[in-house]
Design an enzyme around this catalytic site. Structure first.
Site, PDB file in Angstrom:
ATOM      1  N   TYR A  34       0.824  -1.205   0.000  1.00  0.00           N
ATOM      2  CA  TYR A  34       0.000   0.000   0.000  1.00  0.00           C
ATOM      3  C   TYR A  34       0.859   1.255   0.000  1.00  0.00           C
ATOM      4  O   TYR A  34       2.085   1.177   0.193  1.00  0.00           O
ATOM      5  CB  TYR A  34      -0.949   0.005   1.216  1.00  0.00           C
ATOM      6  N   ARG A  53       8.297   4.014  -4.581  1.00  0.00           N
ATOM      7  CA  ARG A  53       8.308   3.078  -3.453  1.00  0.00           C
ATOM      8  C   ARG A  53       7.305   1.948  -3.676  1.00  0.00           C
ATOM      9  O   ARG A  53       7.574   0.792  -3.358  1.00  0.00           O
ATOM     10  CB  ARG A  53       8.025   3.820  -2.141  1.00  0.00           C
ATOM     11  N   ARG A 101      -8.077 -20.265  -0.592  1.00  0.00           N
ATOM     12  CA  ARG A 101      -6.955 -20.047   0.322  1.00  0.00           C
ATOM     13  C   ARG A 101      -5.896 -21.168   0.275  1.00  0.00           C
ATOM     14  O   ARG A 101      -6.101 -22.252   0.813  1.00  0.00           O
ATOM     15  CB  ARG A 101      -7.484 -19.892   1.758  1.00  0.00           C
ATOM     16  N   HIS A 103      -1.418 -21.134   0.599  1.00  0.00           N
ATOM     17  CA  HIS A 103      -0.377 -20.165   0.931  1.00  0.00           C
ATOM     18  C   HIS A 103       0.431 -19.720  -0.294  1.00  0.00           C
ATOM     19  O   HIS A 103       0.702 -18.547  -0.469  1.00  0.00           O
ATOM     20  CB  HIS A 103       0.562 -20.719   2.005  1.00  0.00           C
ATOM     21  N   LYS A 148       6.518  -1.845   2.106  1.00  0.00           N
ATOM     22  CA  LYS A 148       5.282  -1.276   2.679  1.00  0.00           C
ATOM     23  C   LYS A 148       4.139  -2.269   2.460  1.00  0.00           C
ATOM     24  O   LYS A 148       3.291  -2.101   1.578  1.00  0.00           O
ATOM     25  CB  LYS A 148       4.984   0.092   2.036  1.00  0.00           C
ATOM     26  N   GLU A 180      12.161   3.140  14.136  1.00  0.00           N
ATOM     27  CA  GLU A 180      11.223   4.171  13.665  1.00  0.00           C
ATOM     28  C   GLU A 180      10.006   4.160  14.578  1.00  0.00           C
ATOM     29  O   GLU A 180       9.993   3.435  15.587  1.00  0.00           O
ATOM     30  CB  GLU A 180      10.848   3.937  12.202  1.00  0.00           C
ATOM     31  N   LEU A 204      11.142   1.467   7.100  1.00  0.00           N
ATOM     32  CA  LEU A 204      10.563   1.873   5.824  1.00  0.00           C
ATOM     33  C   LEU A 204      11.353   3.084   5.312  1.00  0.00           C
ATOM     34  O   LEU A 204      11.666   3.978   6.098  1.00  0.00           O
ATOM     35  CB  LEU A 204       9.095   2.277   6.033  1.00  0.00           C
TER      36      LEU A 204
HETATM   37  N1  PDD Z   1       2.974   5.354   7.235  1.00  0.00           N
HETATM   38  N2  PDD Z   1       7.596   4.211   8.924  1.00  0.00           N
HETATM   39  C1  PDD Z   1       6.463   3.502   8.923  1.00  0.00           C
HETATM   40  C2  PDD Z   1       6.418   2.211   9.648  1.00  0.00           C
HETATM   41  C3  PDD Z   1       5.333   3.996   8.254  1.00  0.00           C
HETATM   42  O1  PDD Z   1       4.201   3.266   8.245  1.00  0.00           O
HETATM   43  C4  PDD Z   1       5.397   5.257   7.600  1.00  0.00           C
HETATM   44  C5  PDD Z   1       4.224   5.828   6.853  1.00  0.00           C
HETATM   45  C6  PDD Z   1       6.617   5.967   7.640  1.00  0.00           C
HETATM   46  C7  PDD Z   1       6.789   7.306   6.989  1.00  0.00           C
HETATM   47  O2  PDD Z   1       6.774   7.222   5.605  1.00  0.00           O
HETATM   48  P1  PDD Z   1       6.301   8.445   4.707  1.00  0.00           P
HETATM   49  O3  PDD Z   1       7.098   9.623   5.124  1.00  0.00           O
HETATM   50  O4  PDD Z   1       6.654   8.004   3.328  1.00  0.00           O
HETATM   51  O5  PDD Z   1       4.832   8.622   4.939  1.00  0.00           O
HETATM   52  C8  PDD Z   1       7.698   5.410   8.306  1.00  0.00           C
HETATM   53  C9  PDD Z   1       1.770   5.785   6.592  1.00  0.00           C
HETATM   54  C10 PDD Z   1       1.525   7.248   6.726  1.00  0.00           C
HETATM   55  C11 PDD Z   1       0.606   4.930   7.104  1.00  0.00           C
HETATM   56  O6  PDD Z   1       0.817   3.749   7.278  1.00  0.00           O
HETATM   57  O7  PDD Z   1      -0.499   5.446   7.304  1.00  0.00           O
END
Ligand code: PDD
Length: 282
Positions: A34, A53, A101, A103, A148, A180, A204
């Site tokens: 996503y 990304r 379903r 895997h 992501k 993070e 990420l």
């Molecule tokens: N999340 N780290 C994680 C684990 C994240 O889920 C996100 C973003 C970021 C920051 O990435 P960016 O600057 O590209 O938004 C770092 C989004 C906002 C979400 O899951 O809603």
């Protein structure tokens, strides 16, 4: 007439008419990726970086994309236009599709692709002027946090725990140090230098973080990519978190320990000012 704010498998439609099959692998396995993209004054902010990304995430899990980049961008712009979203976000998801379903990847599975455009109220001004409080929690995620994917349960549980305890968010720590936050990147200032975790499998690649690093360089603020230990972070002069939804938020306390006398710092202010200028110019 209901507002058209969703795109699902080739159609623009209102969100309540957008239904997915319960055998979708996004639901069964979290088998998908996503993106969240900011809509600022009716325009998508840094859409190309998000598409880069997305392409990388999809390649890492061998997920074929249903459109090429140009087509995808056109659909995103069109959804923002028809939805009339002015300030908010665009959520975009691609799953491996619908199949009985099993895997392993099913044969001939067609990816499910949807986007939702939503208005979002900005955070209270006080978040930016007074800063927020965070807690530290162990990073219990898998070992490919650079992708992501839809698998956000550890992030959800940590955020819930932090919020229940009265914090704005949680910073994850592993044996390496602070990685993070639950949905944002972490940047810290030590002696005038901006320090943030190195890119790798454990975080990420935050697009907002990259932008902030570029702005720091333009402002002659030195940047170092290094892990900060769970003990060191308390000695920081400034701490901030960044993501697509909130841009840059100053952190003034960690587990009850005050940072920078409980005030947003000067480097934060410079970066936030430059970031705002960039948003307005886009
Ligand atoms: N999340 N780290 C994680 C684990 C994240 O889920 C996100 C973003 C970021 C920051 O990435 P960016 O600057 O590209 O938004 C770092 C989004 C906002 C979400 O899951 O809603």
């Amino acid at each position: 007439m209901a507002r058209i704010d969703t795109f699902l498998n080739g159609k623009f439609l209102p969100v309540h008419e957008a239904n997915v099959n319960i055998e979708d692998r996004g639901i069964l396995f979290g088998d998908g990726v996503y993106e969240v993209i900011q809509v600022y004054h009716g325009r998508l902010f840094q859409a190309n970086e998000h598409l880069n990304r997305l392409w990388r995430s999809a390649a890492e899990i061998e997920l074929p994309l249903p459109y090429d980049r140009g087509e995808m961008l056109q659909l995103m712009v069109e959804l923002v236009r028809v939805s009339n979203v002015y300030d908010g976000g665009l959520y975009l998801e691609i799953t491996r599709g619908v199949a009985v379903r099993v895997h392993q990847f099913p044969e001939n599975c067609k990816p499910t692709f949807f986007m939702i455009a939503r208005d979002a109220k900005p955070l209270e001004d006080s978040v930016y002027t007074q800063g927020v409080q965070v807690t530290l929690l162990p990073d219990e995620r898998w070992k490919r946090c650079d992708i992501k994917t839809l698998n956000l349960l550890p992030n959800v549980l940590a955020k819930e725990k932090a919020v229940r305890l009265g914090f704005f968010d949680a910073f994850f720590f592993s044996e390496r140090g602070i990685t993070e936050a639950t949905s944002s990147s972490v940047l810290v200032v030590f002696n005038g230098e901006l320090v943030t975790a190195p890119q790798g499998y454990w975080i990420l690649p935050g697009i907002t973080r990259d932008t902030v690093i570029d702005l720091a360089r333009q402002l002659n603020i030195p940047v170092r990519r290094d892990f900060i230990s769970k003990d060191e972070i308390f000695k920081a002069t400034e701490v901030m978190l960044t993501n697509t939804r909130v841009n840059i938020v100053p952190v003034v306390s960690i587990d009850g320990v005050t940072i920078n006398n409980g005030q947003p710092g000067e480097i934060y202010k410079q970066l936030a000012h430059a970031f705002k200028a960039l948003l307005e110019a886009t």
